[in-house]
Design a protein around this motif. Structure first.
Motif, PDB file in Angstrom:
ATOM      1  N   UNK A 302       0.777  -1.227   0.000  1.00  0.00           N
ATOM      2  CA  UNK A 302       0.000   0.000   0.000  1.00  0.00           C
ATOM      3  C   UNK A 302       0.805   1.272   0.000  1.00  0.00           C
ATOM      4  N   UNK A 303       2.114   1.170   0.102  1.00  0.00           N
ATOM      5  CA  UNK A 303       2.969   2.358   0.111  1.00  0.00           C
ATOM      6  C   UNK A 303       3.667   2.468  -1.244  1.00  0.00           C
ATOM      7  N   UNK A 304       3.462   3.582  -1.914  1.00  0.00           N
ATOM      8  CA  UNK A 304       4.056   3.801  -3.231  1.00  0.00           C
ATOM      9  C   UNK A 304       5.549   4.086  -3.090  1.00  0.00           C
ATOM     10  N   UNK A 305       6.362   3.256  -3.761  1.00  0.00           N
ATOM     11  CA  UNK A 305       7.819   3.428  -3.763  1.00  0.00           C
ATOM     12  C   UNK A 305       8.323   3.331  -5.200  1.00  0.00           C
ATOM     13  N   UNK A 306       7.611   3.994  -6.098  1.00  0.00           N
ATOM     14  CA  UNK A 306       7.862   3.865  -7.526  1.00  0.00           C
ATOM     15  C   UNK A 306       9.291   4.148  -7.956  1.00  0.00           C
ATOM     16  N   UNK A 307       9.661   3.574  -9.072  1.00  0.00           N
ATOM     17  CA  UNK A 307      11.021   3.688  -9.610  1.00  0.00           C
ATOM     18  C   UNK A 307      11.180   4.984 -10.401  1.00  0.00           C
ATOM     19  N   UNK A 308      12.394   5.536 -10.359  1.00  0.00           N
ATOM     20  CA  UNK A 308      12.672   6.714 -11.182  1.00  0.00           C
ATOM     21  C   UNK A 308      12.908   6.294 -12.635  1.00  0.00           C
ATOM     22  N   UNK A 440       0.315  11.167  -4.506  1.00  0.00           N
ATOM     23  CA  UNK A 440      -0.417  11.642  -3.334  1.00  0.00           C
ATOM     24  C   UNK A 440      -1.708  10.859  -3.203  1.00  0.00           C
ATOM     25  N   UNK A 441      -1.977  10.371  -2.026  1.00  0.00           N
ATOM     26  CA  UNK A 441      -3.242   9.686  -1.761  1.00  0.00           C
ATOM     27  C   UNK A 441      -4.323  10.751  -1.555  1.00  0.00           C
ATOM     28  N   UNK A 442      -5.223  10.834  -2.504  1.00  0.00           N
ATOM     29  CA  UNK A 442      -6.271  11.860  -2.464  1.00  0.00           C
ATOM     30  C   UNK A 442      -7.501  11.322  -1.743  1.00  0.00           C
ATOM     31  N   UNK A 475       4.243  -1.816   7.669  1.00  0.00           N
ATOM     32  CA  UNK A 475       4.777  -1.450   6.355  1.00  0.00           C
ATOM     33  C   UNK A 475       3.763  -0.696   5.507  1.00  0.00           C
ATOM     34  N   UNK A 476       2.517  -0.661   5.940  1.00  0.00           N
ATOM     35  CA  UNK A 476       1.482   0.069   5.215  1.00  0.00           C
ATOM     36  C   UNK A 476       1.611   1.577   5.351  1.00  0.00           C
ATOM     37  N   UNK A 477       2.404   2.053   6.312  1.00  0.00           N
ATOM     38  CA  UNK A 477       2.549   3.488   6.502  1.00  0.00           C
ATOM     39  C   UNK A 477       1.288   4.121   7.063  1.00  0.00           C
ATOM     40  N   UNK A 478       1.167   5.432   6.837  1.00  0.00           N
ATOM     41  CA  UNK A 478       0.010   6.183   7.314  1.00  0.00           C
ATOM     42  C   UNK A 478      -0.682   6.810   6.111  1.00  0.00           C
ATOM     43  N   UNK A 479      -1.061   8.068   6.199  1.00  0.00           N
ATOM     44  CA  UNK A 479      -1.802   8.680   5.099  1.00  0.00           C
ATOM     45  C   UNK A 479      -0.937   8.881   3.855  1.00  0.00           C
ATOM     46  N   UNK A 480       0.243   9.432   4.028  1.00  0.00           N
ATOM     47  CA  UNK A 480       1.085   9.781   2.887  1.00  0.00           C
ATOM     48  C   UNK A 480       2.510   9.274   3.114  1.00  0.00           C
ATOM     49  N   UNK A 481       3.191   9.002   2.016  1.00  0.00           N
ATOM     50  CA  UNK A 481       4.613   8.693   2.082  1.00  0.00           C
ATOM     51  C   UNK A 481       4.904   7.308   2.624  1.00  0.00           C
ATOM     52  N   UNK A 595     -15.793   7.598   6.566  1.00  0.00           N
ATOM     53  CA  UNK A 595     -15.676   8.278   5.269  1.00  0.00           C
ATOM     54  C   UNK A 595     -14.263   8.849   5.164  1.00  0.00           C
ATOM     55  N   UNK A 596     -13.319   7.938   4.948  1.00  0.00           N
ATOM     56  CA  UNK A 596     -11.901   8.312   4.923  1.00  0.00           C
ATOM     57  C   UNK A 596     -11.193   7.674   3.733  1.00  0.00           C
ATOM     58  N   UNK A 597     -11.952   7.345   2.701  1.00  0.00           N
ATOM     59  CA  UNK A 597     -11.381   6.657   1.549  1.00  0.00           C
ATOM     60  C   UNK A 597     -10.349   7.532   0.850  1.00  0.00           C
ATOM     61  N   UNK A 598      -9.203   6.943   0.576  1.00  0.00           N
ATOM     62  CA  UNK A 598      -8.132   7.607  -0.151  1.00  0.00           C
ATOM     63  C   UNK A 598      -7.647   6.695  -1.270  1.00  0.00           C
ATOM     64  N   UNK A 599      -7.173   7.275  -2.344  1.00  0.00           N
ATOM     65  CA  UNK A 599      -6.496   6.497  -3.379  1.00  0.00           C
ATOM     66  C   UNK A 599      -5.403   7.346  -4.017  1.00  0.00           C
TER      67      UNK A 599
END
Length: 658
Positions: A302-308, A440-442, A475-481, A595-599
Motif C-alpha cells: 500500500x505504500x508507493x515506492x515507484x522507480x525513477x 499523493x493519496x487523495x 509497512x502500510x505506513x500512514x496517510x502519505x509517504x 468516510x476516509x477513503x483515499x487512493x
C-alpha cells in the motif's frame, strides 16, 4: 497481547543498533577466505571482490575452488534444473510483486481484473517474466479468514492467472507460514498449498519470510509441479530444490562481487530487491554482473515506492540483453571482473559460449564513461544496450552511463535475431532523470447528506482541531509517504511499534449517531429498497439478531446511509464524537467504516476506527484487533469483489448540519 518473538536468525537481527541507512553486518559481502567455513560460505549473500585488479585472478581461482568443494561436500547434481517443465525458472528475470487489488490491475469501477491494462500501465519496466499475486497481508487478521480463504474466495482468480500465462508470464502464489492464528484449513499447509496451486493453475510458490521450505512443503509443492522461491538467502543445501530466491538486502563490494547462490548454480535465478530504495542502481548493477534478475516492487503493501525513470530505463536495457542471451548467462564460461577501467569506476565481466562473448559492464560513478574497457579481437562488436554496431577487430571503446550498465557482444558470426535486438535498443533512448515519482493519496470527498438525524446523535462543532492519532507502525505506513526511505531491513523496535502524532484538521458542523447501524435496521433498508450490491460476493449481512450489521462493504454502508439521508462520519468526526459520554459501542465490538477513503491511483485505503472483539494472535503481521482507543486508526487496504466484507466491520451514520 501480541507475541514477542525472539529470533537468533541473523537475518532478523535488530537494525536499531545500527544506522538504518547502512547495511547490517549480515547484509555485507563475504570474503572468499571466510567462505572456506561452510557455516559462512553456504549462506553468504555476495562474495566480495578485491579492489586491486592484480588480485582478481587469484580471487576467481578461489571462487572456483570453493564451488568445486561445496558441490562435492553436498553431493550436488542439479537434476531439478534439468527438468524441462520448470526450466523456465532460469530465465524468469523480472518478477513483479503485485497486490491483487492494485488499481492498475483491478478496475474498481467495473469490478473486474484487467491484466492487459496492468501490463500496459507497467510497460515502462520492460515487461515481466513473472508476477507474485499477493493476497492476504496486510489485511489478514481482520477476521478469522486464513490465507487460503483470501485466494479461494476471490471470484475469477483462476481467469486472472490464465490471462497472465496466456501472455507468457508465470504466476507465483504467496505462502505465509506465520498464519497460525486464523481458522485452520482442512489439511496441513503443504497439502493446502499444493491443492491451491492446482486449483488456480499457478506456476510457483513464493515463500514469505522463509529462506527455504521444510521437507513436507517442498515435497508437496514439487509434486504439484511448482517452483519455489524463498524471500531470503537460500542456503546451498536447498538450491537443489529451490530454483529461485530473492537477493534481498544484499550489499555489494565496490568492485562488483559474485552472488554466492548464483555462482553455486548458474541456473538458479535470483531477484534483487531493496524494497524501500528510491535508487535501484546498485541492485541493478549487481544483478546484471551476475546474470540475475530483479524484483519490481513499486508498491509495498500500500505504500508507493515507484522507480525513477533512469532505473526503469536501466532495467529495460538489462532485460533485453538477458532475454536474448540466456544461454550465455546460464551455460557460458563466466569470468567475473575479466576487464574494465577500474580507476574510472567501470568494471566488466565476460560470458563466452560457442563463438560469442558477452561483456557486461557497470559504471559505479556519477559521470558517463567513454573509453577503453575491454580486451580481445572479434569479427564484429555490438553494443546491445545502445543498439549500435561497433566495428571489427580490436576491442572498441565503450560508453557506460553514470550508475548504469552496458552490454557488448563480440562474435565470429552475426547471430540470428541480432538486428531486431539492436533496433529495439536503439529505439529506447534511456533516461537520466532520478526524480522520485511521488504520488499523493487523495481523499474521496463524500456528497453532503440530504436528511436530518432520526436517532440520537453527538453533535460535532465546526472549527480547526488538533487531534492525536495513534497507530502501530506497519509497512502500510500512514496517510502519505513511506514509513522508511532508503533503509536496510527495518525490524523491531522500528517495525510494529506503537506510534503517535498530532493532526490538525478542519471540521464542519455535523452529527454522529451514538450507535452503529443494526441488523434490524439494515433489514428494513433491504426490504424497502431491494438493494443489490454491484458484486454480491460475501454479501451476507446477518439479519436475525440485533447487533451491529456486518459483512457489508464500504459501498453497501454508503448505500444505506444515502437511503437514510445521511453519510458515514469521517475518521475525525468519529474520534471527536467518541469522546462524548453518550457515544456507544454495540456488541459484539466491531471496527467502524469511516468516510476516509483515499487512493493514489494504485492503492485504496480507509481508516477504520474503534477496534473489534476479534483479534488474531500468534504473529505481529496480523491486522490489529481488540478494543481500541478512539485515537487509534487502522489503515485498512480495501480489497475488491466483496473481500472487504467482514464480520469484524460495521458502521454508523453521520449528518451534515447547517
Amino acid at each position: 497481547m501480541r507475541r514477542s518473538t525472539i529470533s537468533t536468525d541473523p537475518d532478523e537481527a535488530n537494525t536499531n543498533q545500527f544506522d538504518p541507512l547502512v547495511p547490517r553486518p549480515i547484509d555485507r559481502p563475504t570474503t572468499v577466505d571466510a567462505a572456506a567455513d561452510p557455516a559462512i560460505g553456504d549462506i553468504a549473500k555476495i562474495f566480495a571482490a578485491p579492489d586491486d585488479p592484480a588480485d582478481w585472478p587469484a580471487w576467481r581461482a578461489a571462487l572456483t575452488a570453493w564451488r568445486t568443494a561445496a558441490h562435492a561436500r553436498l553431493g550436488y547434481d542439479g537434476a531439478l534444473y534439468d527438468q524441462p517443465a520448470t526450466a523456465w525458472a532460469s530465465s524468469c528475470y523480472s518478477v513483479a510483486l503485485v497486490w491483487l487489488w492494485d488499481e492498475r490491475l483491478y478496475d474498481r469501477a467495473s469490478h473486474r481484473f484487467d491484466v492487459a491494462g496492468f501490463l500496459a500501465r507497467t510497460a515502462d519496466y520492460g515487461g515481466f517474466d513473472g508476477v507474485v499475486l499477493w493476497h492476504a497481508y496486510p489485511v489478514i487478521g481482520i477476521d478469522d479468514r486464513n490465507q487460503f480463504d483470501f485466494y479461494r474466495q476471490v471470484p475469477g482468480l483462476r481467469d486472472v492467472v490464465t490471462a497472465f500465462q496466456d501472455r507468457g508470464i508465470r504466476v507465483f502464489l504467496d505462502y505465509n507460514p506465520w498464519d497460525t492464528g486464523t481458522r485452520r484449513a482442512a489439511h496441513d499447509d503443504a497439502t493446502e498449498l499444493a491443492g491451491l496451486a492446482d486449483e488456480l493453475g499457478a506456476d510457483g510458490m513464493f515463500l514469505d519470510t522463509m529462506k527455504e521450505g521444510d521437507a513436507a512443503l517442498v515435497s508437496a509443492l514439487l509434486a504439484a509441479g511448482q517452483v519455489l522461491e524463498g524471500e531470503s538467502r537460500v542456503p546451498n543445501q536447498r538450491i537443489v530444490d529451490h530454483q529461485l530466491s530473492w537477493a534481498q538486502w544484499f550489499a555489494d563490494s565496490a568492485a562488483p562481487g559474485v552472488m554466492r547462490a548464483r555462482w553455486y548454480e548458474r541456473r538458479h535465478m535470483m531477484h534483487s530487491t531493496r524494497r524501500w530504495n528510491r535508487d535501484h542502481s546498485a541492485e541493478l548493477q549487481s544483478s546484471f554482473m551476475n546474470g540475475a534478475g530483479m524484483l519490481v516492487w513499486d508498491t509495498v503493501f500500500g505504500v508507493w515506492v515507484g522507480w525513477n525513470e533512469r532505473d526503469k530505463a536501466t532495467l529495460r536495457r538489462m532485460l533485453r540483453v538477458q532475454r536474448a542471451c540466456t544461454d550465455l548467462f546460464t551455460s557460458g564460461e563466466w569470468t567475473p571482473l575479466a576487464a574494465g577501467a577500474p580507476t574510472a569506476g567501470v568494471y566488466a565481466s565476460r560470458f563466452a559460449l560457442n563463438g560469442q562473448t558477452l561483456w557486461t559492464l557497470v559504471n559505479r560513478t556519477d559521470i558517463d564513461y567513454t573509453g577503453p574497457a575491454l580486451a580481445g579481437t572479434a569479427a564484429a562488436w555490438f553494443d546491445l544496450t545502445a543498439g549500435a554496431r561497433l566495428g571489427a577487430g580490436e576491442a572498441p571503446d565503450v560508453t557506460v552511463p553514470a550508475h548504469g550498465i552496458a552490454a557488448i557482444l563480440a562474435v565470429d558470426e552475426e547471430p540470428a535475431g541480432l538486428p531486431a535486438l539492436l533496433e529495439a535498443a536503439a529505439d529506447d533512448h534511456g533516461a537520466i532523470d532520478t526524480t522520485f515519482p511521488a504520488r499523493t493519496a487523495e481523499r474521496v470527498r463524500p456528497a453532503r447528506s440530504t436528511g436530518r438525524p432520526d436517532r440520537p446523535v453527538v453533535q460535532v462543532e465546526p472549527g480547526e482541531r488538533t487531534l492525536p492519532m495513534t497507530y502501530r507502525r506497519r509497512e502500510t505506513g500512514s496517510y502519505q509517504g513511506a514509513p522508511y526511505v532508503e533503509e536496510w531491513k527495518p525490524l523491531p523496535p522500528r517495525l510494529h511499534d506503537d506510534r503517535s502524532e498530532e493532526l490538525t484538521v478542519s471540521l464542519t458542523k455535523a452529527a454522529v449517531a451514538t450507535t452503529e447501524v443494526t441488523t434490524t435496521e439494515f433489514a428494513r433498508f433491504l426490504a424497502a429498497t431491494g438493494y443489490e450490491p454491484a458484486h454480491d460476493n460475501r454479501f451476507e449481512p446477518a439479519l436475525t439478531s440485533d447487533g451491529p450489521v456486518t459483512m457489508i462493504d464500504l459501498d453497501d454502508a454508503r448505500a444505506y446511509a444515502a437511503w437514510a439521508g445521511a453519510r458515514l462520519p469521517t475518521e475525525f468526526e468519529w474520534q471527536v464524537a467518541a469522546a462524548a459520554p453518550e457515544f456507544r459501542r454495540a456488541t459484539p465490538l466491531v471496527w467502524n467504516w469511516t468516510e476516509s477513503e483515499h487512493t493514489d491511483g494504485v492503492t485504496r485505503f480507509v481508516m477504520l476506527k474503534g477496534g473489534s472483539d476479534h483479534v488474531s494472535t500468534g504473529s505481529d503481521w496480523y491486522v490489529d484487533g481488540g478494543p481500541r482507543d478512539p485515537s487509534f486508526s487502522l489503515k485498512f487496504l480495501v480489497p475488491g469483489l466483496g473481500m472487504d466484507r467482514s464480520p469484524s466491520i460495521g458502521f454508523r451514520l453521520a449528518w451534515d448540519l447547517p
